[in-house]
Design a protein around this motif. Structure first.
Motif, PDB file in Angstrom:
ATOM      1  N   GLN A  81       0.509  -0.963  -0.347  1.00 30.94           N
ATOM      2  CA  GLN A  81      -0.035  -0.106   0.087  1.00 30.94           C
ATOM      3  C   GLN A  81       0.857   1.029   0.274  1.00 30.94           C
ATOM      4  N   ALA A  82       1.841   1.788   1.127  1.00 27.77           N
ATOM      5  CA  ALA A  82       2.736   2.698   1.006  1.00 27.77           C
ATOM      6  C   ALA A  82       3.127   2.750  -1.177  1.00 27.77           C
ATOM      7  N   THR A  83       3.806   1.983  -1.140  1.00 29.37           N
ATOM      8  CA  THR A  83       4.457   1.767  -2.330  1.00 29.37           C
ATOM      9  C   THR A  83       3.592   2.447  -3.450  1.00 29.37           C
ATOM     10  N   MET A  84       1.944   2.104  -3.636  1.00 28.28           N
ATOM     11  CA  MET A  84       1.091   2.473  -4.387  1.00 28.28           C
ATOM     12  C   MET A  84       1.081   3.956  -4.289  1.00 28.28           C
ATOM     13  N   LEU A  85       1.081   4.045  -3.252  1.00 25.82           N
ATOM     14  CA  LEU A  85       0.925   5.454  -2.471  1.00 25.82           C
ATOM     15  C   LEU A  85       1.147   6.351  -2.943  1.00 25.82           C
ATOM     16  N   VAL A 196       2.769 -12.240 -15.052  1.00 29.27           N
ATOM     17  CA  VAL A 196       3.143 -11.212 -14.304  1.00 29.27           C
ATOM     18  C   VAL A 196       1.874 -10.290 -14.280  1.00 29.27           C
ATOM     19  N   THR A 197       1.679 -10.053 -12.510  1.00 26.06           N
ATOM     20  CA  THR A 197       1.674  -8.293 -12.351  1.00 26.06           C
ATOM     21  C   THR A 197       2.973  -7.076 -11.843  1.00 26.06           C
ATOM     22  N   ARG A 198       2.493  -6.170 -12.807  1.00 24.09           N
ATOM     23  CA  ARG A 198       2.797  -5.237 -12.024  1.00 24.09           C
ATOM     24  C   ARG A 198       2.298  -3.661 -11.401  1.00 24.09           C
ATOM     25  N   GLY A 208      -3.508   7.852 -25.308  1.00 23.40           N
ATOM     26  CA  GLY A 208      -2.916   6.636 -24.108  1.00 23.40           C
ATOM     27  C   GLY A 208      -2.077   6.860 -22.972  1.00 23.40           C
ATOM     28  N   LEU A 209      -1.678   5.947 -21.658  1.00 25.06           N
ATOM     29  CA  LEU A 209      -0.768   6.272 -20.949  1.00 25.06           C
ATOM     30  C   LEU A 209       0.389   6.045 -21.073  1.00 25.06           C
ATOM     31  N   ILE A 210       0.893   6.541 -19.889  1.00 20.51           N
ATOM     32  CA  ILE A 210       2.997   5.973 -19.941  1.00 20.51           C
ATOM     33  C   ILE A 210       3.121   5.775 -18.882  1.00 20.51           C
ATOM     34  N   SER A 211       3.736   5.107 -18.863  1.00 23.99           N
ATOM     35  CA  SER A 211       4.466   4.925 -17.095  1.00 23.99           C
ATOM     36  C   SER A 211       5.891   5.283 -16.882  1.00 23.99           C
ATOM     37  N   ARG A 212       5.316   5.994 -15.068  1.00 23.26           N
ATOM     38  CA  ARG A 212       6.583   7.016 -14.767  1.00 23.26           C
ATOM     39  C   ARG A 212       7.324   5.804 -14.211  1.00 23.26           C
ATOM     40  N   ASP A 213       6.883   4.999 -13.602  1.00 22.17           N
ATOM     41  CA  ASP A 213       7.357   4.303 -12.469  1.00 22.17           C
ATOM     42  C   ASP A 213       6.322   2.443 -12.254  1.00 22.17           C
ATOM     43  N   TYR A 214       7.185   1.157 -12.543  1.00 18.98           N
ATOM     44  CA  TYR A 214       6.768   0.163 -11.906  1.00 18.98           C
ATOM     45  C   TYR A 214       7.248  -0.495 -11.201  1.00 18.98           C
ATOM     46  N   ARG A 215       6.552  -1.533 -10.059  1.00 17.72           N
ATOM     47  CA  ARG A 215       7.052  -2.041  -8.752  1.00 17.72           C
ATOM     48  C   ARG A 215       6.240  -3.698  -9.451  1.00 17.72           C
ATOM     49  N   LEU A 216       7.322  -4.442  -8.549  1.00 26.11           N
ATOM     50  CA  LEU A 216       6.519  -5.621  -8.577  1.00 26.11           C
ATOM     51  C   LEU A 216       5.461  -6.145  -7.711  1.00 26.11           C
ATOM     52  N   CYS A 217       4.459  -7.179  -7.846  1.00 29.15           N
ATOM     53  CA  CYS A 217       3.342  -6.572  -6.788  1.00 29.15           C
ATOM     54  C   CYS A 217       2.518  -8.016  -6.902  1.00 29.15           C
ATOM     55  N   ARG A 218       1.580  -8.400  -5.939  1.00 29.90           N
ATOM     56  CA  ARG A 218       0.511  -9.301  -6.406  1.00 29.90           C
ATOM     57  C   ARG A 218      -0.328  -9.033  -5.618  1.00 29.90           C
ATOM     58  N   PHE A 219      -1.899  -9.684  -6.256  1.00 26.43           N
ATOM     59  CA  PHE A 219      -3.628  -9.138  -5.256  1.00 26.43           C
ATOM     60  C   PHE A 219      -4.505 -10.213  -6.144  1.00 26.43           C
ATOM     61  N   VAL A 220      -5.013  -9.807  -5.391  1.00 27.76           N
ATOM     62  CA  VAL A 220      -6.882 -10.745  -5.442  1.00 27.76           C
ATOM     63  C   VAL A 220      -6.922 -10.584  -7.349  1.00 27.76           C
ATOM     64  N   PRO A 221      -8.077 -11.317  -7.254  1.00 23.37           N
ATOM     65  CA  PRO A 221      -8.177 -11.154  -9.159  1.00 23.37           C
ATOM     66  C   PRO A 221      -9.459 -10.012  -9.274  1.00 23.37           C
ATOM     67  N   ALA A 222      -9.446 -10.186 -10.363  1.00 18.94           N
ATOM     68  CA  ALA A 222     -10.871  -8.637 -10.048  1.00 18.94           C
ATOM     69  C   ALA A 222     -12.082  -9.774 -10.926  1.00 18.94           C
ATOM     70  N   GLN A 223     -13.203  -9.527 -10.478  1.00 17.29           N
ATOM     71  CA  GLN A 223     -14.265 -10.158 -10.291  1.00 17.29           C
ATOM     72  C   GLN A 223     -14.719  -8.738 -10.814  1.00 17.29           C
ATOM     73  N   GLY A 224     -16.071  -9.637 -11.629  1.00 17.71           N
ATOM     74  CA  GLY A 224     -17.353  -8.358 -12.394  1.00 17.71           C
ATOM     75  C   GLY A 224     -16.878  -8.571 -13.923  1.00 17.71           C
ATOM     76  N   ASP A 225     -16.924  -7.383 -14.563  1.00 14.91           N
ATOM     77  CA  ASP A 225     -17.490  -7.737 -15.795  1.00 14.91           C
ATOM     78  C   ASP A 225     -15.502  -7.639 -16.567  1.00 14.91           C
ATOM     79  N   GLY A 226     -15.049  -7.446 -15.470  1.00 11.28           N
ATOM     80  CA  GLY A 226     -13.524  -7.204 -15.575  1.00 11.28           C
ATOM     81  C   GLY A 226     -12.854  -8.610 -15.432  1.00 11.28           C
ATOM     82  N   ALA A 227     -13.479  -9.322 -14.724  1.00 11.61           N
ATOM     83  CA  ALA A 227     -12.790 -10.753 -14.678  1.00 11.61           C
ATOM     84  C   ALA A 227     -12.127 -11.481 -15.806  1.00 11.61           C
ATOM     85  N   HIS A 228     -10.909 -12.360 -15.839  1.00 11.95           N
ATOM     86  CA  HIS A 228     -10.583 -13.228 -16.642  1.00 11.95           C
ATOM     87  C   HIS A 228      -9.902 -14.332 -16.209  1.00 11.95           C
TER      88      HIS A 228
END
Length: 417
Positions: A81-85, A196-198, A208-228
């Protein structure tokens, strides 16, 4: 200055201060994030969990599981959480959308935006929404708006948002998130690419979008219409490849299964093993014939595959089903250094091993550094740059991820440098 004052007992205050002290420097680099994490009572959002566990900086607290025991929602580890903030760089007065609610992170956001800002938190699960609202009320952050909705569509009523923070493993970036992001806004999203997830901090870049930073992470999967559901190609019992949608057509499973049964070859191309998460991303985006190879501990103990496949390892797949993947060993010069090796299976094992070894040496000599990749997200219908490496283009439902690797102007020392 804290926007809410708490009197939550000496033990909680002591453990919270120790957690923040442990996180200072990495990942906490700003006074604002340190102050927010120093005042928000994390334990009020997980009342059934011990104080010690709640305030362990690298521990996620599961709060809801499905019938098979899979975690559906959790209070993420404070370190993450601190990383993402820090990635989000949130300032006073901002409007922030949190996608995926648990309450605690929304309270941190409320501290960061201050009384002049606004935080909206959305979740698809009624139980989690109720839990988040209750925790926020206990902690004194009633002004956070918690919305029950499918996060795939954002929350248009409070848009545009200066910042959007996603707190689950996202297979894509839905159009609604882009539409609701302010023109100079930033989105921090745990984006899944080739297995893999970053956690990527994206700023706007044209359409579009351009990255400014990326970090290794792990989260629970998406739910709803975005689930895959992840795509898997089974090579043997408890052995499989993770692939993107549409990639499976390019791999001949029967040929891969035959190659796996052939004796393995082993080679050492002289490439340094370093920054394994960066190396992993480089390999997966270095060739369109790369996929993530997984094996269970049972099959590894049986000697079918090396231990590197336990958490997934990039594998280079030849047209005849031959494949190669990375291993490591202590470097000959001793000390703490390691070097990469290659294991290969199949009729053209020597050739695919040589190609894999070349990628390893290129990484070690030309790209080995933290944050080397440049990641772009391009919505559907946006042209892919002609110079893009085919291996670095990851096709998604709503658009494409394009990963480029600018060369290091100051190559590192060591093996293959």
């Amino acid at each position: 200055m804290a926007t809410v004052r708490h009197d939550d007992g000496d033990d909680a205050a002591r453990l919270r201060a120790a957690m923040v002290d442990e996180l200072r420097g990495d990942p906490i680099t700003s006074t604002a994030v340190a102050d927010a994490m120093g005042v928000v009572p994390r334990h009020l959002f997980a009342p059934q969990t011990s104080l010690k566990e709640v305030y362990e900086s690298n521990t996620a607290v599961p709060v809801k599981r499905d019938r098979d025991g899979l975690t559906l929602s959790s209070l993420s580890a404070a370190h993450l959480q601190a990383t993402m903030l820090e990635q989000a760089a949130i300032g006073p007065g901002m409007s922030v959308l949190e996608i995926g609610s648990m309450g605690y992170n929304a309270a941190l956001l409320a501290e960061l935006v201050g009384p002049a800002g606004h935080v909206t938190s959305v979740d698809i699960d009624p139980d989690i929404v109720e839990r988040a609202r209750a925790g926020l009320a206990r902690a004194g952050y009633d002004r956070v708006e918690v919305v029950l909705a499918d996060a795939e569509y954002g929350v248009p009523a409070a848009a545009p948002y200066d910042r959007i923070i996603v707190t689950f493993d996202s297979p894509d970036i839905p159009p609604a998130w882009l539409e609701q992001l302010a023109g100079d806004g930033r989105i921090v999203v745990p984006l899944r690419m080739k297995g893999v997830t970053r956690s990527i901090a994206f700023d706007r870049d044209g359409d579009g979008l351009i990255s400014r930073d990326y970090r290794l992470c792990r989260f629970v999967p998406a739910q709803g219409d975005g689930a895959h559901a992840p795509r898997r190609l089974t090579l043997d019992t408890e052995v499989y490849l993770s692939v993107e949608d549409g990639e499976e057509a390019g791999f001949e499973v029967a040929a891969l299964q035959r190659a796996l049964r052939r004796p393995a070859t082993r080679s050492w191309p002289g490439a340094a093993f370093d920054l394994p998460d960066e190396l992993e991303l480089f390999l997966l985006t270095g060739s369109p014939r790369m996929a993530l190879l997984h094996a269970s501990q049972t099959r590894i103990k049986e000697g079918l595959l090396n231990a590197s496949a336990g958490l997934g390892v990039p594998a280079l797949i030849a047209g005849d089903g031959s494949f190669a993947y990375r291993i490591k060993r202590a470097a000959r010069q001793g000390g703490d250094a390691f070097e990469c090796g290659v294991i290969a299976h199949g009729p053209s094992a020597a050739d695919v091993a040589a190609r894999y070894g070349d990628l390893l040496c290129r990484w070690a000599g030309r790209f080995r550094r933290r944050g080397a990749a440049r990641i772009r997200y391009l919505p559907a219908q946006t042209p892919i740059p002609q110079e893009a490496n085919p291996g670095g283009v990851v096709r998604k439902r709503h658009g494409s991820v394009v990963v480029a690797w600018p060369e290091n102007p100051h190559p590192p020392g060591g093996i293959s440098a």
